[in-house]
Write an enzyme that holds these catalytic residues in place. Structure first.
Site, mmCIF file in Angstrom:
data_model
loop_
_atom_site.group_PDB
_atom_site.id
_atom_site.type_symbol
_atom_site.label_atom_id
_atom_site.label_comp_id
_atom_site.label_asym_id
_atom_site.label_seq_id
_atom_site.Cartn_x
_atom_site.Cartn_y
_atom_site.Cartn_z
ATOM 1 N N ARG A 99 31.575 56.596 36.480
ATOM 2 C CA ARG A 99 31.968 57.927 37.162
ATOM 3 C C ARG A 99 31.231 58.944 36.146
ATOM 4 N NH1 ARG A 99 33.325 55.870 41.057
ATOM 5 N NH2 ARG A 99 35.263 55.873 42.078
ATOM 6 N N GLU B 77 29.362 65.891 41.686
ATOM 7 C CA GLU B 77 28.560 65.427 42.696
ATOM 8 C C GLU B 77 28.988 66.225 43.940
ATOM 9 O OE1 GLU B 77 29.676 61.019 43.116
ATOM 10 O OE2 GLU B 77 29.238 60.878 41.168
ATOM 11 N N HIS C 182 25.247 57.805 44.414
ATOM 12 C CA HIS C 182 26.547 57.036 44.331
ATOM 13 C C HIS C 182 26.543 56.269 45.620
ATOM 14 C CE1 HIS C 182 31.074 57.921 43.262
ATOM 15 N NE2 HIS C 182 30.908 56.816 43.620
HETATM 16 P P1 NDP Z 1 38.518 47.201 36.227
HETATM 17 O O1 NDP Z 1 39.846 47.639 35.784
HETATM 18 O O2 NDP Z 1 38.380 45.650 36.657
HETATM 19 O O3 NDP Z 1 37.621 47.306 34.775
HETATM 20 C C1 NDP Z 1 37.632 48.220 33.969
HETATM 21 C C2 NDP Z 1 37.394 47.898 32.571
HETATM 22 O O4 NDP Z 1 37.160 49.014 31.917
HETATM 23 C C3 NDP Z 1 38.434 46.922 31.806
HETATM 24 O O5 NDP Z 1 37.816 45.889 31.431
HETATM 25 C C4 NDP Z 1 39.136 47.734 30.972
HETATM 26 O O6 NDP Z 1 39.563 46.874 29.838
HETATM 27 C C5 NDP Z 1 38.127 48.850 30.633
HETATM 28 N N1 NDP Z 1 38.520 50.024 30.190
HETATM 29 C C6 NDP Z 1 39.452 51.036 30.624
HETATM 30 N N2 NDP Z 1 39.397 51.865 29.992
HETATM 31 C C7 NDP Z 1 38.644 52.088 29.092
HETATM 32 C C8 NDP Z 1 38.268 52.696 27.849
HETATM 33 N N3 NDP Z 1 39.134 54.191 27.504
HETATM 34 N N4 NDP Z 1 37.348 52.345 26.756
HETATM 35 C C9 NDP Z 1 36.876 51.255 26.946
HETATM 36 N N5 NDP Z 1 37.129 50.211 27.967
HETATM 37 C C10 NDP Z 1 37.992 50.727 29.030
HETATM 38 O O7 NDP Z 1 37.686 47.861 37.195
HETATM 39 P P2 NDP Z 1 36.428 47.452 38.034
HETATM 40 O O8 NDP Z 1 35.601 46.749 37.344
HETATM 41 O O9 NDP Z 1 36.908 47.198 39.542
HETATM 42 O O10 NDP Z 1 35.904 48.905 38.349
HETATM 43 C C11 NDP Z 1 35.478 49.636 37.216
HETATM 44 C C12 NDP Z 1 34.918 51.170 37.666
HETATM 45 O O11 NDP Z 1 33.797 51.055 38.447
HETATM 46 C C13 NDP Z 1 36.000 51.703 38.783
HETATM 47 O O12 NDP Z 1 37.272 52.448 38.318
HETATM 48 C C14 NDP Z 1 35.164 52.771 39.382
HETATM 49 O O13 NDP Z 1 35.137 54.127 38.726
HETATM 50 C C15 NDP Z 1 33.658 52.149 39.130
HETATM 51 N N6 NDP Z 1 33.167 52.023 40.259
HETATM 52 C C16 NDP Z 1 31.914 52.915 40.762
HETATM 53 C C17 NDP Z 1 31.260 52.595 41.701
HETATM 54 C C18 NDP Z 1 30.100 53.420 42.159
HETATM 55 O O14 NDP Z 1 30.188 53.530 43.562
HETATM 56 N N7 NDP Z 1 29.186 53.882 41.091
HETATM 57 C C19 NDP Z 1 31.970 51.324 42.854
HETATM 58 C C20 NDP Z 1 33.070 50.725 42.168
HETATM 59 C C21 NDP Z 1 33.557 51.046 41.029
HETATM 60 P P3 NDP Z 1 40.600 47.871 28.689
HETATM 61 O O15 NDP Z 1 41.724 48.109 29.557
HETATM 62 O O16 NDP Z 1 40.838 46.517 27.766
HETATM 63 O O17 NDP Z 1 39.970 48.713 27.985
#
Ligand code: NDP
Length: 311
Positions: A225, A254, A272
């Protein structure tokens, strides 16, 4: 039996907009003054805001189904406080989004877009295009080794990269090297891919210290994001040569993109579109509609957001 009244929060794809209209008593924001008391569900995408005021204005609202895995467009605490169920679309988009991360990384490092412009501008006859940097054998850090992050990692391994990552918690079942902070990870890699959720918890996680740790030879890829990266600091780092390049799918405001970025040859800009393939969007649409149908049938969701499952 009367059909459930569902609010379509724009923007929705024409297919999703029409599907909701065919299956339900669909209302749009313009209809709301007369229909607030009827709405039991919301369909939205992750670029359509569902804020606390909207939630509070719909007394019978029981479910919000989000077309997208990220749901930072929704005021989740306000919805959960009312007992409103929320779903998203995990898993079905992992391949498409991971491909986009790899495409951006390759495009920036191999200068695919700049080289294409070089040919189109007729500059090739004046001499060869300069050499570029290869991705094979490079060190790539992933911030957010979740569903999509893992799909990025396996593709990077196939390209011959050394993968490391940072999450808040170390992942037990992977061999990739763990870094305890974003800056520590950035300092140890050539390329950094960001794929964490948006929202308050990750606001400007990629700040000046992380960008400077990545350094003048480093490349940042952001498919998460826009809010996750301090955008003015990113533009400044690129302008001042403190960062080597960037591949971006998402932005802070955006569809507005900082104009300065559009003048930089070491930056590749996408609008995006990371999940934007026919196959993936069809799967996301089907899952969104399945969630809505399940909740209306028996109050369950196929893919509730984690905050809901944790309750
Ligand atoms: P997941 O929930 O599977 O993975 C998110 C990861 O981020 C986890 O491993 C989590 O680990 C880590 N994380 C969360 N918060 C933090 C933090 N503060 N610091 C470090 N690591 C963190 O989500 P997805 O992989 O399914 O999706 C991830 C994101 O990708 C979505 O939320 C979305 O925003 C973005 N996305 C963008 C798209 C686009 O069109 N550009 C399309 C699809 C997704 P932990 O909890 O251990 O920190």
């Amino acid at each position: 039996m009367s059909r459930a009244t569902i609010l379509r929060v724009p923007p929705l794809s024409p297919q999703l907009h029409d599907a909701v209209g065919e299956q339900y008593d669909a209302v749009d924001p313009a209809d709301l003054p007369a229909r607030r008391d009827d709405v039991v569900g919301i369909v939205c995408t992750n670029t359509g805001r569902v804020d606390g005021d909207l939630i509070a204005s719909l007394p019978r609202l029981g479910v919000i189904v989000n077309h997208g895995v990220g749901y930072d467009n929704i005021d989740v605490p306000a919805a959960l406080a009312r007992g409103i169920a929320i779903s998203n679309t995990p898993d079905v988009l992992d391949d498409a989004v991971a491909e986009t991360a790899i495409a951006l990384l390759l495009a920036v490092r191999r200068e695919v877009v700049a080289a294409d412009r070089f040919v189109r501008d007729g500059r090739w006859p004046d001499g060869p295009y300069p050499l570029t940097a290869q991705v094979a054998d490079s060190r790539v850090g992933i911030i957010g080794l979740g569903r999509i992050g893992r799909a990025v990692a396996t593709r990077l391994e196939a390209l011959g990269c050394a993968v490391s990552y940072h999450n808040r918690r170390q992942v037990p079942d992977v061999d990739y090297t763990y870094a305890a902070s974003p800056a520590a990870l950035a300092a140890a890699v050539d390329n950094l891919v960001v794929v964490v959720p948006g929202g308050a918890g990750t606001e400007a996680l990629i700040d000046r210290s992380v960008l400077d740790a990545l350094g003048p030879d480093g490349v940042l890829v952001n498919i998460a994001r826009g809010s996750v990266v301090d955008e003015p600091e990113l533009v400044a780092a690129l302008r001042e040569g403190r960062l080597g390049g960037a591949g971006l799918d998402v932005y802070a405001d955006e569809p507005r993109v900082p104009e300065e970025l559009t003048t930089m040859d070491n930056v590749v800009l996408l609008p995006h579109v990371a999940s934007g393939t026919h196959v993936t969007r069809a799967a996301m649409r089907a899952l969104t509609l399945d969630n809505l149908a399940a909740w209306l049938a028996d109050g369950t969701l196929r893919t509730p957001i984690p905050e809901l499952s944790a309750r």
